[in-house]
Scaffold this motif. Structure first.
Motif, short mmCIF file in Angstrom:
data_model
loop_
_atom_site.label_atom_id
_atom_site.label_comp_id
_atom_site.label_asym_id
_atom_site.label_seq_id
_atom_site.Cartn_x
_atom_site.Cartn_y
_atom_site.Cartn_z
N ASP A 536 0.08 -2.44 2.39
CA ASP A 536 -0.54 -2.02 3.64
C ASP A 536 -1.62 -1.00 3.33
O ASP A 536 -2.03 -0.85 2.16
CB ASP A 536 0.49 -1.47 4.61
N GLU A 537 -2.10 -0.30 4.33
CA GLU A 537 -3.11 0.73 4.16
C GLU A 537 -2.68 2.00 4.89
O GLU A 537 -2.02 1.93 5.93
CB GLU A 537 -4.46 0.27 4.71
N VAL A 538 -3.03 3.13 4.33
CA VAL A 538 -2.79 4.41 4.99
C VAL A 538 -4.12 5.16 5.07
O VAL A 538 -5.01 4.98 4.23
CB VAL A 538 -1.74 5.25 4.25
N VAL A 551 -9.61 5.52 3.52
CA VAL A 551 -8.43 4.69 3.67
C VAL A 551 -7.89 4.37 2.29
O VAL A 551 -8.66 4.19 1.34
CB VAL A 551 -8.74 3.41 4.47
N LEU A 552 -6.57 4.33 2.15
CA LEU A 552 -5.93 4.08 0.86
C LEU A 552 -5.12 2.79 0.92
O LEU A 552 -4.27 2.64 1.81
CB LEU A 552 -4.98 5.22 0.48
N PRO A 553 -5.35 1.85 0.00
CA PRO A 553 -4.41 0.74 -0.10
C PRO A 553 -3.09 1.24 -0.68
O PRO A 553 -3.08 2.14 -1.53
CB PRO A 553 -5.12 -0.23 -1.06
N ARG A 554 -1.98 0.67 -0.21
CA ARG A 554 -0.67 1.15 -0.65
C ARG A 554 0.28 -0.02 -0.89
O ARG A 554 0.35 -0.96 -0.09
CB ARG A 554 -0.06 2.09 0.39
N LEU A 555 1.00 0.05 -2.00
CA LEU A 555 2.05 -0.91 -2.32
C LEU A 555 3.41 -0.24 -2.16
O LEU A 555 3.55 0.96 -2.43
CB LEU A 555 1.91 -1.40 -3.76
N THR A 556 4.41 -1.01 -1.72
CA THR A 556 5.76 -0.49 -1.58
C THR A 556 6.75 -1.46 -2.21
O THR A 556 6.49 -2.66 -2.32
CB THR A 556 6.13 -0.28 -0.10
N GLY A 557 7.87 -0.93 -2.64
CA GLY A 557 8.90 -1.77 -3.25
C GLY A 557 10.21 -1.01 -3.34
O GLY A 557 10.29 0.20 -3.11
N ASP A 558 11.27 -1.74 -3.67
CA ASP A 558 12.60 -1.16 -3.82
C ASP A 558 12.93 -0.96 -5.29
O ASP A 558 12.48 -1.71 -6.16
CB ASP A 558 13.66 -2.08 -3.20
N VAL A 559 13.72 0.08 -5.56
CA VAL A 559 14.15 0.37 -6.92
C VAL A 559 15.62 -0.03 -7.06
O VAL A 559 16.47 0.44 -6.29
CB VAL A 559 13.98 1.87 -7.25
N HIS A 560 15.91 -0.89 -8.01
CA HIS A 560 17.27 -1.33 -8.27
C HIS A 560 17.55 -1.09 -9.75
O HIS A 560 17.05 -1.81 -10.61
CB HIS A 560 17.45 -2.82 -7.94
N GLY A 561 18.34 -0.06 -10.04
CA GLY A 561 18.59 0.28 -11.43
C GLY A 561 17.28 0.67 -12.10
O GLY A 561 16.44 1.35 -11.51
N THR A 562 17.09 0.22 -13.33
CA THR A 562 15.82 0.44 -14.02
C THR A 562 14.85 -0.64 -13.59
O THR A 562 15.10 -1.84 -13.79
CB THR A 562 16.00 0.42 -15.54
N THR A 563 13.75 -0.24 -12.97
CA THR A 563 12.81 -1.18 -12.36
C THR A 563 11.41 -0.94 -12.90
O THR A 563 10.99 0.21 -13.04
CB THR A 563 12.81 -1.02 -10.83
#
Length: 609
Positions: A536-538, A551-563
């Motif tokens: 998304d963008e912020v 404006v900043l492009p932004r990536l998001t994700g989940d951390v599961h153990g060592t990721t």
């Protein structure tokens, strides 16, 4: 500011000659002196007071402009058509009559750095200005004035500097006193102590840390090299420190973009074209690998960059900012006179008119070539230039955190903590979303990067890498999570920079975020390559030193153990579209032309083939 006509035959890149530098110095001095106290001891420039108070700020205006006058007059062999030295002589007399008195002229006394210590900084500029102009100013002062000036300057020798480049201020004061026959055991101690510390701060390849720890930035050139090398030059004595300046300049010229801008990185950026002072110093002393036409291109490019973009307003004064005024670029210690440390760039005027610095035809700057990648392992930097003339700096080693200081999110500094900087973008402000940042998110709180532990840097043919690790720090709840660690690798090739992060030890439910360059809408690229699930963008409404809104492009994700996460970031709109895949112990990045970079974590290894 009244500048002479451009000379595009001698200076095809900038049009600037030595006459432009002389005119710029005179223009800055003329504007500043309109705000002098009745006898000229203080230049009380308009604007908000610094944390040091208006009296200290007025001294700062006097001392820092005195540097410009000193270089300008000394470079002309004493010619002073505007009578600057007479004005500074009267100010010296008035300022030292009753130091510490609360009146319109008296200078504040010099105390320890933590007790309104700013006058110690200004003492060095006063001493250097006096040393540069000795035959025409100091030697003509009444003996009583000379004694009073010495008494005031000796305060710098008797009080405690800040534990960084400040030790070069009493060093400079002592150097002046010795040069006029007023040296003693006290001056010798100040000089020995500074050189002893300087040796401990030297890390190799022309780089000094600014004190203990890993603070590497523009202070390397405009302070840690400038004061001791210039001191030796004025004394007429050779110094091995000149070899270190030469080493520094072998790569430092790439810190300036094709438009002349320095990399927007580190503190005190309101000093603007002072960033080029080491280039001018090397040209004057001969401690440089750069051809004269390249040195002048970098110097004049930096000066013109700021003059063309509103660094001086309608009143002719240097503002607290980058182009024009910009509050987030200034520090708490910055007052209206602070920007005049830009005067250090006028050290180039010590090269007389017939010097090759001024007579050779201007040549392209290193950033004006086809593009390059340069690793600087000592500070932990990776420099990346592209044919558009923009230079990027990927920071994997400089954190401006002293060894004894605890890591705290309250101390987050946008000018060090981000992963990338450039000559065409600035960081977003602290209370806006962070650009070029990787954060671990725990309980809705984003981490910051404080202490940076370098893991190495290297460059091959047209590509390079730099790596580090850090312990994420949080502003709410526990400051850190036990065992949480982020290892980061930047791989640069062409316009592309691929950012790889390995998160270990995160608690259940943690997430991760990656932001890209702070630009206007649509001027940068951030693409997920591995591990990311959202894009998304912020918005950062406070903008940067370059543009009022970003404006900043932004990536998001989940951390599961060592990721492991990988993303492509491009300042511009023309990526080469690499792909990334996970391997048993790291990541493999492959470009469409078949070029491959392999990253192995653990005992870090980065290779290409």
């Amino acid at each position: 500011m009244r500048l002479p006509p451009e000379d595009r035959e001698l200076s095809p890149r900038t049009g600037y000659t030595r006459e432009h530098w002389v005119a710029a110095a005179d223009g800055l001095l003329e504007a500043a002196w309109r705000w002098a106290s009745p006898r000229g001891a203080r230049l009380d420039l308009p604007g908000p007071a610094s944390a040091n108070g208006v009296r200290s700020d007025g001294l700062e205006g006097f001392a820092r402009t005195f540097l410009a006058a000193g270089f300008r007059v000394a470079g002309e062999g004493g010619k002073d058509p505007h009578g600057w030295l007479g004005q500074y002589a009267e100010g010296l007399d008035a300022g030292t009559r009753t130091p510490g008195r609360d009146d319109a002229e008296s200078w504040p006394v010099i105390l320890d750095h933590d007790v309104a210590g700013q006058p110690m900084v200004e003492a060095a500029s006063v001493a250097l200005g006096l040393r540069l102009t000795r035959p025409w100013l100091w030697d003509g002062l009444d003996s009583r004035v000379r004694d009073r000036v010495e008494d005031w300057l000796r305060g710098a020798l008797r009080h405690v500097p800040s534990p960084n480049n400040w030790y070069l201020f009493p060093y400079t004061v002592a150097g002046f006193l010795e040069s006029v026959g007023r040296g003693d055991a006290e001056t010798a101690r100040a000089r020995d102590r500074a050189l002893e510390l300087l040796e401990g701060w030297y890390r190799g390849d022309g780089w000094y840390a600014d004190g203990d720890g890993r603070a590497f930035d523009h202070y390397n050139g405009w302070a840690l090299h400038l004061y001791p090398v210039l001191d030796a030059y004025l004394a007429g004595t050779p110094t091995p420190l000149g070899e270190r300046l030469l080493e520094h300049l072998e790569s430092f010229a790439l810190w300036f973009g094709g438009d002349g801008a320095p990399v927007h990185f580190g503190r005190s950026l309101i000093y603007r074209f002072a960033a080029a002072s080491a280039v001018g110093l090397g040209a004057v002393t001969g401690d440089t690998p750069l051809r004269p036409g390249v040195s002048r291109r970098v110097l004049s490019g930096a000066l013109r960059y700021f003059l063309d973009r509103g660094a001086t307003g309608e009143d002719g004064l240097l503002s607290l900012g980058w182009h024009g005024p910009h509050a987030p670029t200034a520090q708490f210690y910055s007052g209206p006179g602070s920007p005049y440390w830009a005067s250090k760039a006028f050290v180039c005027l010590l090269a007389p008119a017939g010097h090759p610095l001024w007579t050779e035809v201007e040549e392209p700057a290193p950033s004006e070539g086809p593009g390059a990648v340069l690793a600087q392992p000592v500070p932990g930097f990776l420099l990346q230039s592209t044919p558009d003339g923009i230079v990027r700096l990927h920071n994997h080693g400089s954190d401006h955190l002293r060894p004894h200081e605890a890591e705290s999110a309250d101390g987050d500094d946008p000018h060090y903590g981000r992963f990338a900087y450039s000559t065409g973008t600035g960081p977003t402000a602290r209370d806006n979303p962070s650009d070029n940042h990787f954060a671990v998110v725990v309980g809705g709180v984003r981490s910051v990067r404080r202490r940076i532990h370098p893991l190495g840097a290297g460059a091959g043919d047209s590509w390079g890498w730099a790596a580090s690790w850090h312990r994420p720090v949080f502003g709410r709840g526990p400051a850190t999570v036990p065992g949480l660690r982020v290892e980061s690798v930047t791989v640069a090739r062409g316009r592309d920079d691929v950012r790889v992060h390995r998160v270990a030890g995160a608690p259940p439910g943690a997430g991760a975020e990656q932001t890209g360059w702070a630009t206007r809408l649509g001027e940068s690229v951030l693409r997920p390559l591995l591990g990311w699930t959202g894009l998304d963008e912020v918005r950062a409404p406070q903008g940067t030193a370059y543009v009022p809104w970003v404006v900043l492009p932004r990536l998001t994700g989940d951390v599961h153990g060592t990721t492991v996460f990988a993303a492509l970031a491009v300042l511009g709109t023309e990526p080469r579209d690499p792909v990334a895949s996970a391997t048993a112990d790291g990541v493999e990045i492959c470009w469409p032309d078949g070029f491959v970079v392999r990253i192995r974590f653990g005992r870090l290894e980065v290779s290409a083939g």
